[in-house]
Design a protein around this motif. Structure first.
Motif, mmCIF file in Angstrom:
data_model
loop_
_atom_site.group_PDB
_atom_site.id
_atom_site.type_symbol
_atom_site.label_atom_id
_atom_site.label_comp_id
_atom_site.label_asym_id
_atom_site.label_seq_id
_atom_site.Cartn_x
_atom_site.Cartn_y
_atom_site.Cartn_z
ATOM 1 N N SER A 43 39.299 37.300 30.612
ATOM 2 C CA SER A 43 40.176 37.367 31.783
ATOM 3 C C SER A 43 41.640 37.156 31.420
ATOM 4 C CB SER A 43 39.755 36.319 32.821
ATOM 5 O OG SER A 43 39.840 35.019 32.275
ATOM 6 N N GLN A 44 41.952 37.091 30.129
ATOM 7 C CA GLN A 44 43.324 36.830 29.692
ATOM 8 C C GLN A 44 44.028 38.129 29.294
ATOM 9 O OE1 GLN A 44 44.046 33.606 26.999
ATOM 10 N NE2 GLN A 44 42.276 32.415 27.702
ATOM 11 N N ASP A 45 45.213 38.332 29.806
ATOM 12 C CA ASP A 45 46.000 39.523 29.508
ATOM 13 C C ASP A 45 46.629 39.436 28.123
ATOM 14 O OD1 ASP A 45 45.383 40.253 32.074
ATOM 15 O OD2 ASP A 45 47.372 39.800 32.901
ATOM 16 N N ILE A 64 25.890 38.979 38.972
ATOM 17 C CA ILE A 64 25.107 40.185 38.682
ATOM 18 C C ILE A 64 25.817 41.078 37.671
ATOM 19 C CG2 ILE A 64 23.905 40.160 40.890
ATOM 20 C CD1 ILE A 64 25.791 42.382 41.836
ATOM 21 N N ARG A 65 27.102 40.851 37.427
ATOM 22 C CA ARG A 65 27.796 41.451 36.290
ATOM 23 C C ARG A 65 27.872 40.338 35.250
ATOM 24 N NH1 ARG A 65 30.476 45.125 39.929
ATOM 25 N NH2 ARG A 65 28.797 45.485 41.426
ATOM 26 N N PHE A 66 27.033 40.411 34.233
ATOM 27 C CA PHE A 66 26.822 39.259 33.351
ATOM 28 C C PHE A 66 28.090 38.858 32.596
ATOM 29 C CE2 PHE A 66 22.443 41.456 32.890
ATOM 30 C CZ PHE A 66 22.123 41.128 34.200
ATOM 31 N N ILE A 67 28.833 39.846 32.102
ATOM 32 C CA ILE A 67 30.138 39.604 31.472
ATOM 33 C C ILE A 67 31.145 40.494 32.168
ATOM 34 C CG2 ILE A 67 31.506 39.783 29.358
ATOM 35 C CD1 ILE A 67 28.990 39.271 27.757
ATOM 36 N N GLU A 68 32.204 39.906 32.708
ATOM 37 C CA GLU A 68 33.229 40.648 33.427
ATOM 38 C C GLU A 68 34.545 40.588 32.649
ATOM 39 O OE1 GLU A 68 32.239 40.226 38.111
ATOM 40 O OE2 GLU A 68 32.872 38.366 37.113
ATOM 41 N N ILE A 69 35.017 41.744 32.209
ATOM 42 C CA ILE A 69 36.300 41.820 31.513
ATOM 43 C C ILE A 69 37.343 42.276 32.523
ATOM 44 C CG2 ILE A 69 37.592 42.896 29.634
ATOM 45 C CD1 ILE A 69 34.975 43.168 28.109
ATOM 46 N N THR A 70 38.168 41.343 32.968
ATOM 47 C CA THR A 70 39.153 41.599 34.017
ATOM 48 C C THR A 70 40.582 41.590 33.511
ATOM 49 O OG1 THR A 70 39.229 39.238 34.558
ATOM 50 C CG2 THR A 70 37.618 40.578 35.750
ATOM 51 N N SER A 71 40.761 41.444 32.214
ATOM 52 C CA SER A 71 42.101 41.333 31.634
ATOM 53 C C SER A 71 42.832 42.663 31.643
ATOM 54 C CB SER A 71 41.993 40.821 30.197
ATOM 55 O OG SER A 71 41.225 41.731 29.419
ATOM 56 N N ASN A 72 44.120 42.610 31.331
ATOM 57 C CA ASN A 72 44.961 43.804 31.210
ATOM 58 C C ASN A 72 45.646 43.814 29.853
ATOM 59 O OD1 ASN A 72 44.756 44.827 34.076
ATOM 60 N ND2 ASN A 72 45.598 42.789 34.460
ATOM 61 N N GLU A 109 30.909 44.581 32.591
ATOM 62 C CA GLU A 109 31.790 45.355 33.465
ATOM 63 C C GLU A 109 33.227 45.202 32.984
ATOM 64 O OE1 GLU A 109 31.653 45.929 37.973
ATOM 65 O OE2 GLU A 109 33.107 44.292 37.741
ATOM 66 N N ILE A 110 33.946 46.331 32.926
ATOM 67 C CA ILE A 110 35.368 46.309 32.568
ATOM 68 C C ILE A 110 36.149 46.807 33.772
ATOM 69 C CG2 ILE A 110 37.143 47.085 30.972
ATOM 70 C CD1 ILE A 110 34.970 47.616 28.910
ATOM 71 N N SER A 111 36.833 45.888 34.434
ATOM 72 C CA SER A 111 37.621 46.238 35.615
ATOM 73 C C SER A 111 39.115 46.104 35.374
ATOM 74 C CB SER A 111 37.216 45.357 36.807
ATOM 75 O OG SER A 111 37.414 43.990 36.513
ATOM 76 N N GLY A 112 39.497 45.573 34.202
ATOM 77 C CA GLY A 112 40.907 45.463 33.863
ATOM 78 C C GLY A 112 41.490 46.806 33.464
ATOM 79 N N ASN A 113 42.796 46.855 33.292
ATOM 80 C CA ASN A 113 43.498 48.080 32.933
ATOM 81 C C ASN A 113 44.056 47.987 31.510
ATOM 82 O OD1 ASN A 113 43.072 49.022 35.592
ATOM 83 N ND2 ASN A 113 44.903 47.931 36.290
ATOM 84 N N HIS A 114 44.097 49.139 30.839
ATOM 85 C CA HIS A 114 44.593 49.218 29.465
ATOM 86 C C HIS A 114 43.799 48.254 28.565
ATOM 87 C CE1 HIS A 114 48.026 51.790 30.487
ATOM 88 N NE2 HIS A 114 48.107 51.068 31.597
ATOM 89 N N VAL A 115 42.501 48.391 28.636
ATOM 90 C CA VAL A 115 41.588 47.552 27.846
ATOM 91 C C VAL A 115 40.840 48.428 26.849
ATOM 92 C CG1 VAL A 115 39.515 46.110 27.923
ATOM 93 C CG2 VAL A 115 41.291 45.840 29.668
ATOM 94 N N VAL A 141 35.309 50.423 35.600
ATOM 95 C CA VAL A 141 36.016 50.760 36.836
ATOM 96 C C VAL A 141 37.525 50.555 36.723
ATOM 97 C CG1 VAL A 141 34.050 50.371 38.365
ATOM 98 C CG2 VAL A 141 35.486 48.434 37.727
ATOM 99 N N GLY A 142 38.014 50.200 35.534
ATOM 100 C CA GLY A 142 39.444 50.012 35.333
ATOM 101 C C GLY A 142 40.140 51.310 34.958
ATOM 102 N N GLU A 143 41.462 51.250 34.840
ATOM 103 C CA GLU A 143 42.253 52.405 34.415
ATOM 104 C C GLU A 143 42.668 52.252 32.956
ATOM 105 O OE1 GLU A 143 45.474 53.425 36.965
ATOM 106 O OE2 GLU A 143 44.332 53.108 38.824
ATOM 107 N N HIS A 144 42.707 53.376 32.262
ATOM 108 C CA HIS A 144 43.096 53.417 30.846
ATOM 109 C C HIS A 144 42.211 52.479 30.013
ATOM 110 C CE1 HIS A 144 46.699 55.863 31.554
ATOM 111 N NE2 HIS A 144 46.858 55.141 32.650
ATOM 112 N N VAL A 145 40.919 52.538 30.265
ATOM 113 C CA VAL A 145 39.949 51.770 29.481
ATOM 114 C C VAL A 145 39.393 52.666 28.383
ATOM 115 C CG1 VAL A 145 37.704 50.615 29.518
ATOM 116 C CG2 VAL A 145 39.329 50.250 31.389
#
Length: 468
Positions: A43-45, A64-72, A109-115, A141-145
């Motif tokens: 979760s760290q940018d 239900i999303r076991f690992i969530e990558i929310t960073s940018n 799940e990858i919901s962050g951007n530019h990851v 579901v992120g952008e530029h992943v």
């Protein structure tokens, strides 16, 4: 003078420091050695994280999303790491639901951007069926992943071994899909990824994503003959007395009208290799490029025909798929690609509303197949198609290219007016071309014979509209 000298030194220092940071990408590599430590950075940018090679077990989760990558703007190097995911997690009712309105379970799940996530091998273990058919390994579901050099191996669907004969439209099968790219994803890249499907489900699929690039990826599944299924003396099919969920044509496999499974047929134990859905909750799937990819032993190989816009397929190879090698649709462009027709047509443009597709297809060795005589089918309007092969022996004399037909994959609207109009076909093979009722203004150049369907063939074709 001293003050000016100090000022000059400081300026040079700042300039040198900035130059050094630019050359190193402005990120110091953070090395971690446990999965717990790795999760602290998802979760760290603006981080560059390297997980030590080794085996990591995922047997517990909070959501239900076991690992969530929310960073940018972050990079995760998992080269040499192997994630083992317990299938029991996909059936846990106590896990926290997501707030995006989608109840799917997934491993990452990858919901962050530019990851960027690179180098991971991930597989499921155990045979516990999930609570739903939407289970998947990756959800992007992120952008530029960018997902690069990731290898996925799925298992854990139930009942395993019967594929789509029981698993369509909310049937009994609990699936385990590979990689989903879905709205609001934009500009996602899947590069050098491998998906080994050992479960019912799609390997790579898109729902409402825009501008996706899938390049140098490989997908493989497993096939099974109905003879092997009918030889069972116990199990799910045996308990069903070998009656499928429906009758007639099921995704490339013919069963009896009453649903009885027939000998001499073949099924894929999974679904599609690379597949577009038209939309997700009103957000259309658009502008996908699939380049230098290989799909083997799936239901459909590469399926862009259901997308909302013209997609591009370049330098791809499909082998041993059951329903069709390529499902091509409105405005699609297929360049320098190839497929065999061992178990289903090498490609199809099945939809009557499809317009202006351009196809350049090389037919691979289609001998020693089973239950198929259709080389290609073409419906719709304004398509420009070239069919060729390296060796005439690759194509059986019993095969045909057909225009305006219900046979094969597609055409689920029984009220559609079957037609193939203003088609330009350059058939450089010796395969016979048959034009059925509804074919108009076709410009056909062919090495093989070209003829109109007989009255009896047209009658059979018309009867097939109710047998989808």
């Amino acid at each position: 003078m001293i003050k000016q000298f100090v000022t000059l030194v400081l300026l040079l220092s700042v300039t040198f420091s900035a130059h050094t940071q630019t050359n190193t990408g402005e990120k110091q590599v953070i090395e971690v050695h446990t999965l717990k430590d790795f999760k602290t950075y998802v979760s760290q940018d603006n981080v560059h994280v390297k997980l030590s090679p080794g085996n990591y077990q995922i047997d517990d989760a909070e959501k239900i999303r076991f690992i969530e990558i929310t960073s940018n703007n972050s990079y995760y190097d998992l080269s040499g790491a192997r994630f083992m995911v317990d299938t029991k997690l996909f059936s846990r009712p106590d896990l926290v639901k997501s707030d995006d309105g989608n109840s799917m379970y997934c491993a990452i799940e990858i919901s962050g951007n530019h990851v960027t996530l690179e180098g991971l091998y991930i597989e499921t273990y155990g045979n516990t069926p999930g609570r739903q058919s939407k289970n998947k390994m990756f959800n992007i579901v992120g952008e530029h992943v960018t997902l690069k050099d990731v290898e996925v191996r799925t298992s854990g669907s139930n009942p395993w071994g019967y594929g789509y004969l029981y698993g369509l439209g909310g049937g009994d099968v609990r699936k385990m899909n590979g990689i989903r790219v879905g709205y609001p994803a934009k500009n996602v890249k899947l590069l050098g990824c491998q998906v080994h499907m050992r479960a019912m489900g799609h390997a790579i699929f898109l729902q409402g994503a825009e501008n996706t690039l899938i390049e140098n990826c490989q997908v493989d599944g497993l096939l099974r003959t109905t003879d092997a299924m009918l030889a069972e003396t116990s199990g799910y099919g045996f308990d069903k007395k070998f009656y499928a969920a429906k009758g007639n044509y099921i995704e490339g496999t013919i069963v009896a009208q009453d649903g009885k499974i027939l000998p001499g047929e073949i099924i894929s134990l999974s679904e599609d290799g690379i597949r577009m859905y038209p939309e997700y909750k009103g957000h259309k799937t658009k502008n996908t490029t699939i380049k230098n990819c290989t799909v083997t032993q799936m239901r459909r190989g590469i399926c862009t025909g259901l997308s909302s816009s013209g997609d591009t397929i370049i330098d791809c190879v499909v082998r041993d798929c059951v329903a069709t090698g390529y499902n091509i649709g409105n405005g699609d462009t297929v360049i320098n690609s190839s497929a065999d027709a061992k178990y289903g047509e090498a490609f199809c443009i099945p939809y009557t509303n499809a317009k202006n597709a351009k196809v350049e297809m090389t037919i691979l060795d289609s001998r020693n197949g089973l239950a198929n005589t259709l080389l290609a089918k073409i419906n719709g309007t304004g398509h420009d198609v070239v069919i060729k092969t390296a060796d005439p022996k690759f194509i059986l004399e019993t095969m045909a290219i057909k225009l305006s037909v219900w046979e094969g994959y597609g055409n689920f609207n029984e009220n559609a007016k079957m037609h193939a109009t203003n088609i330009k076909l350059d058939n450089q093979t010796e395969t016979e071309v048959i034009t059925f009722k509804g074919t108009e203004n076709a410009k056909i150049k062919s090495v093989g014979k070209v003829r109109k369907a007989t009255d009896e063939e047209n009658k059979i074709n018309e009867g097939n509209r109710t047998k989808r």
